[in-house]
Scaffold this motif. Structure first.
Motif, PDB file in Angstrom:
ATOM      1  N   ARG A 103     104.146  72.840  74.430  1.00  5.01           N
ATOM      2  CA  ARG A 103     105.035  72.259  75.526  1.00  5.01           C
ATOM      3  C   ARG A 103     106.304  73.133  75.329  1.00  5.01           C
ATOM      4  O   ARG A 103     106.926  72.907  73.958  1.00  5.01           O
ATOM      5  CB  ARG A 103     105.482  70.551  75.124  1.00  5.01           C
ATOM      6  CG  ARG A 103     104.380  69.978  76.085  1.00  5.01           C
ATOM      7  CD  ARG A 103     104.527  68.456  75.610  1.00  5.01           C
ATOM      8  NE  ARG A 103     106.089  67.888  75.886  1.00  5.01           N
ATOM      9  CZ  ARG A 103     106.129  66.573  75.663  1.00  5.01           C
ATOM     10  NH1 ARG A 103     104.895  65.893  75.352  1.00  5.01           N
ATOM     11  NH2 ARG A 103     107.125  66.134  75.880  1.00  5.01           N
ATOM     12  N   ARG A 252      96.695  59.943  79.229  1.00  5.11           N
ATOM     13  CA  ARG A 252      97.671  61.213  79.353  1.00  5.11           C
ATOM     14  C   ARG A 252      96.773  62.360  78.881  1.00  5.11           C
ATOM     15  O   ARG A 252      96.361  62.371  77.707  1.00  5.11           O
ATOM     16  CB  ARG A 252      98.949  60.979  78.808  1.00  5.11           C
ATOM     17  CG  ARG A 252      99.748  59.878  79.334  1.00  5.11           C
ATOM     18  CD  ARG A 252     101.174  59.835  78.839  1.00  5.11           C
ATOM     19  NE  ARG A 252     101.788  58.507  79.239  1.00  5.11           N
ATOM     20  CZ  ARG A 252     102.906  58.193  78.857  1.00  5.11           C
ATOM     21  NH1 ARG A 252     103.669  59.036  78.018  1.00  5.11           N
ATOM     22  NH2 ARG A 252     103.548  56.961  79.381  1.00  5.11           N
ATOM     23  N   GLU A 254      97.616  65.079  77.499  1.00  7.03           N
ATOM     24  CA  GLU A 254      98.546  65.796  76.553  1.00  7.03           C
ATOM     25  C   GLU A 254      98.202  67.279  76.411  1.00  7.03           C
ATOM     26  O   GLU A 254      96.924  67.630  76.254  1.00  7.03           O
ATOM     27  CB  GLU A 254      98.535  64.939  75.384  1.00  7.03           C
ATOM     28  CG  GLU A 254      99.220  63.626  75.553  1.00  7.03           C
ATOM     29  CD  GLU A 254     100.816  63.590  75.733  1.00  7.03           C
ATOM     30  OE1 GLU A 254     101.075  64.554  76.005  1.00  7.03           O
ATOM     31  OE2 GLU A 254     100.871  62.374  75.591  1.00  7.03           O
ATOM     32  N   GLU A 334     109.673  59.001  68.343  1.00 14.94           N
ATOM     33  CA  GLU A 334     109.658  58.060  68.892  1.00 14.94           C
ATOM     34  C   GLU A 334     108.694  57.163  68.614  1.00 14.94           C
ATOM     35  O   GLU A 334     107.240  57.490  68.827  1.00 14.94           O
ATOM     36  CB  GLU A 334     109.596  58.722  70.512  1.00 14.94           C
ATOM     37  CG  GLU A 334     109.664  57.346  71.575  1.00 14.94           C
ATOM     38  CD  GLU A 334     109.476  57.888  72.702  1.00 14.94           C
ATOM     39  OE1 GLU A 334     109.863  58.868  73.126  1.00 14.94           O
ATOM     40  OE2 GLU A 334     108.842  56.969  73.670  1.00 14.94           O
ATOM     41  N   VAL A 335     108.893  55.794  68.807  1.00 18.45           N
ATOM     42  CA  VAL A 335     107.729  54.788  68.652  1.00 18.45           C
ATOM     43  C   VAL A 335     107.868  54.097  69.914  1.00 18.45           C
ATOM     44  O   VAL A 335     106.764  53.486  70.379  1.00 18.45           O
ATOM     45  CB  VAL A 335     107.868  54.137  67.170  1.00 18.45           C
ATOM     46  CG1 VAL A 335     107.068  52.897  67.336  1.00 18.45           C
ATOM     47  CG2 VAL A 335     107.689  54.771  66.213  1.00 18.45           C
TER      48      VAL A 335
HETATM   49  P1  ATP Z   1     106.554  61.516  74.281  1.00 21.92           P
HETATM   50  O1  ATP Z   1     107.957  61.914  74.697  1.00 21.92           O
HETATM   51  O2  ATP Z   1     106.335  61.397  72.872  1.00 21.92           O
HETATM   52  O3  ATP Z   1     105.583  62.245  74.934  1.00 21.92           O
HETATM   53  P2  ATP Z   1     107.082  59.579  76.219  1.00 21.92           P
HETATM   54  O4  ATP Z   1     108.699  59.364  76.029  1.00 21.92           O
HETATM   55  O5  ATP Z   1     106.568  60.407  77.099  1.00 21.92           O
HETATM   56  O6  ATP Z   1     106.763  59.997  74.946  1.00 21.92           O
HETATM   57  P3  ATP Z   1     106.679  56.812  76.922  1.00 21.92           P
HETATM   58  O7  ATP Z   1     106.362  57.312  78.474  1.00 21.92           O
HETATM   59  O8  ATP Z   1     108.199  56.276  76.971  1.00 21.92           O
HETATM   60  O9  ATP Z   1     106.564  58.040  75.849  1.00 21.92           O
HETATM   61  O10 ATP Z   1     105.878  55.678  76.417  1.00 21.92           O
HETATM   62  C1  ATP Z   1     106.264  54.876  75.924  1.00 21.92           C
HETATM   63  C2  ATP Z   1     105.520  54.712  74.306  1.00 21.92           C
HETATM   64  O11 ATP Z   1     104.072  54.816  74.724  1.00 21.92           O
HETATM   65  C3  ATP Z   1     105.867  55.762  73.521  1.00 21.92           C
HETATM   66  O12 ATP Z   1     107.151  55.299  72.998  1.00 21.92           O
HETATM   67  C4  ATP Z   1     104.723  55.838  72.519  1.00 21.92           C
HETATM   68  O13 ATP Z   1     105.014  55.021  71.545  1.00 21.92           O
HETATM   69  C5  ATP Z   1     103.528  55.593  73.338  1.00 21.92           C
HETATM   70  N1  ATP Z   1     102.963  56.884  73.617  1.00 21.92           N
HETATM   71  C6  ATP Z   1     103.283  57.591  74.907  1.00 21.92           C
HETATM   72  N2  ATP Z   1     102.415  58.826  74.857  1.00 21.92           N
HETATM   73  C7  ATP Z   1     101.371  58.588  73.972  1.00 21.92           C
HETATM   74  C8  ATP Z   1     100.371  59.397  73.315  1.00 21.92           C
HETATM   75  N3  ATP Z   1     100.025  60.312  74.067  1.00 21.92           N
HETATM   76  N4  ATP Z   1      99.780  58.996  72.374  1.00 21.92           N
HETATM   77  C9  ATP Z   1     100.274  57.866  71.841  1.00 21.92           C
HETATM   78  N5  ATP Z   1     101.164  56.889  72.126  1.00 21.92           N
HETATM   79  C10 ATP Z   1     101.747  57.568  73.131  1.00 21.92           C
END
Ligand code: ATP
Length: 516
Positions: A103, A252, A254, A334-335
């Protein structure tokens, strides 16, 4: 060096999680499936306890928050309305030599973090040199080397922020080239152009003969809440401000899946949408920020392990956003996200569905589209943060090492393990009696195999707070020894006192009371 140590720590945690039935790679006998994991016998208990803590904190402690459980499949137009079809993208870049995909935003953010590391190193060095009289705040604002790093970081940061806001993919690539960012595998700068990649999984619903429809696996649980806003508000006679909570799977695709269960392709979210009056959203945003941090800190894993990170690039729907970050072995990550989503989602669903989605406010005597504060936390990331924070290889006085998980006691998969000292003389029956007394309230185990020392180690490794040993004295006076996981101290107590003793430490009630 530090990097190597961090990777080693994570590796140890991953193998411990597997060895002790917390997390297994999915489809392991078929060599696994990228970024998909299964939870084992201990993992599922820990995960359920995390969910219970969150669900109780939301729905029991707030009489204006209710829960729902919406379907994973939803009408595809929902994802058009929410903006996910057009904008749920990550900028990806490939290295032509290693053929690895990254990314672009993450590569640049890692580069920014390097400046932060340099600054922290200078501060730590000076603190050591000056001792007690050291004024860290003054040092940060006056030391020339620190100021130089800050200036360079800010320059990169501002350029990155502008590129992300303008969606300028060519500029993202240029930043990567200008800062000499190389592929960690090949070590080269032989990059492709940056492209956008949509993260939603698509599948088909219905047979083709009937005319099938493309549907998506939901990438967040939030939209299930928005499209049920009217249902819940009307049937629950909810008055603003109120919230709707939901726990469920999200998917997602990813681009780069790394760091174990930190970034998965199938994961679980705990989301709460809090509906408020327009104009009051920033007040509620601040309130939820504090409330959520308090929820994390109440687990007692160490206040210094948390920090807020305010977003540079706000999502298309937000007017304020912050992350709660936790110090993982691979840095602060981020959690949980807390977002002020304005009235974007409800307005979009009103537009795309053609149904009026408004709230009549009896106090103001007017109708409006509510504004929304969202708290969104990943169950799996929370799980990982707990595992990382709890894992310790502890050197003991006798020269041995024990591996112990200092899990928050309320979340531990097993609360107590009852052990007969020997497998005869009626001790096993007595131990089973104690299990039968405790099992209605607490997850208990019975273990009679191997030496007591080995049995203690096994329980330490899964984070069991109490080991209860039945010996010959028990048969005489109905007392047992109870051993505490963290201190390894043992005390002799009456069997009749066990429930109260255990309850004090593991009950959700005491934990939840810290939040009010
Ligand atoms: P990141 O920037 O790490 O991709 P995000 O900002 O896209 O995360 P959000 O869309 O805000 O994440 O999702 C809320 C929460 O869902 C995140 O804080 C995280 O704890 C969880 N989360 C998001 N994507 C994932 C993933 N691929 N695997 C596990 N947990 C996830």
């Amino acid at each position: 060096m530090a990097q190597v140590k961090q990777e080693e720590t994570l590796k140890k945690i991953v193998s411990h999680a597997k060895e002790y039935g917390f997390v297994f790679p999915s489809s392991e006998i078929y060599d696994g499936l990228g970024a998909v994991y299964d939870y084992g016998q201990n993992g599922v208990e820990l995960k359920n306890n995390i969910k219970r803590y969150w669900w109780s904190a939301m729905t029991l402690l707030h009489d204006n928050i209710v829960g729902i459980d919406s379907a994973i499949f939803m009408h595809p137009t929902i994802w058009k309305a929410s903006g996910h079809v057009d904008a749920f993208n990550d900028p990806l870049i490939d290295n032509r030599d290693s053929k690895k995909r990254y990314r672009a935003d993450v590569l640049i953010e890692d580069e920014i973090a390097k400046f932060d590391d340099k600054i922290e190193k200078e501060v730590a060095k000076a603190a050591k040199r000056f001792g007690d009289s050291f004024d860290a705040a003054l040092f940060r604002t006056t030391n020339p080397r620190v100021l130089e790093h800050v200036a360079k970081r800010d320059e990169l940061h501002n350029r990155y922020k502008a590129a992300m806001e303008a969606n300028d993919l060519a500029e993202l690539k240029q930043i990567i080239l200008d800062y000499g960012i190389v592929c960690p595998i090949s070590g080269t700068k032989n990059w492709t152009d940056v492209r956008q990649f949509n993260l939603m999984f698509k599948t088909e619903m219905g047979s083709t003969a009937d005319g099938s429809m493309n549907v998506y696996l939901r990438p967040e649980t939030a939209q299930g809440i928005f499209v049920n806003f009217l249902n819940v508000q009307k049937t629950g006679r909810m008055r603003i401000p109120f919230g709707i909570a939901q726990i469920g799977k999200a998917f997602r695709n990813e681009i780069v899946a790394r760091q174990f269960i930190f970034r998965m392709r199938e994961f679980e979210q705990m989301e709460m949408q809090f509906f408020v009056r327009p104009g009051e959203e920033l007040k509620w945003f601040a309130q939820w920020k504090e409330a959520r941090l308090k929820w994390h800190k109440a687990l007692g894993m160490g206040d210094e392990k948390y920090r807020f990170h305010d977003h540079d690039k706000l999502a298309h729907y937000a007017n304020a956003a912050t992350d709660i970050e936790f110090r993982m072995p691979f840095g602060f990550k981020e959690v949980e996200g807390i977002h002020s989503r304005t009235n974007f989602d409800l307005s979009q669903h009103e537009k795309y569905s053609g149904k009026k989605i408004q709230y009549f406010d009896p106090e103001l005597n007017q109708s409006y589209t509510p504004y929304v504060i969202e708290t969104s936390i990943g169950v799996d990331r929370m799980f990982l943060s707990i595992l990382c924070s709890s894992y310790e290889e502890q050197a003991l006085d006798n020269g041995e090492t024990r591996v112990v998980l200092h899990l928050p006691k309320q979340l531990a998969p097993v609360k107590a393990c009852v052990m007969p000292l020997v497998r005869k003389d009626g001790l096993p029956d007595k131990a089973r009696e104690i299990v039968n007394m405790l099992k209605f309230d607490y997850a208990c185990q019975y273990d009679e195999k191997d030496s007591i020392g080995k049995r203690y180690r096994r329980q330490d490794a899964v984070g069991t707070p109490f080991c209860i040993t039945v010996d010959h004295q028990t048969l005489e006076d109905n007392t047992v020894t109870i051993r505490h996981r963290d201190s390894m101290e043992q005390e002799r107590v009456a069997i009749a006192d066990l429930p109260a003793l255990i309850d004090k430490e593991v009950s959700f009630k005491e934990l939840l009371k810290k939040l009010v």
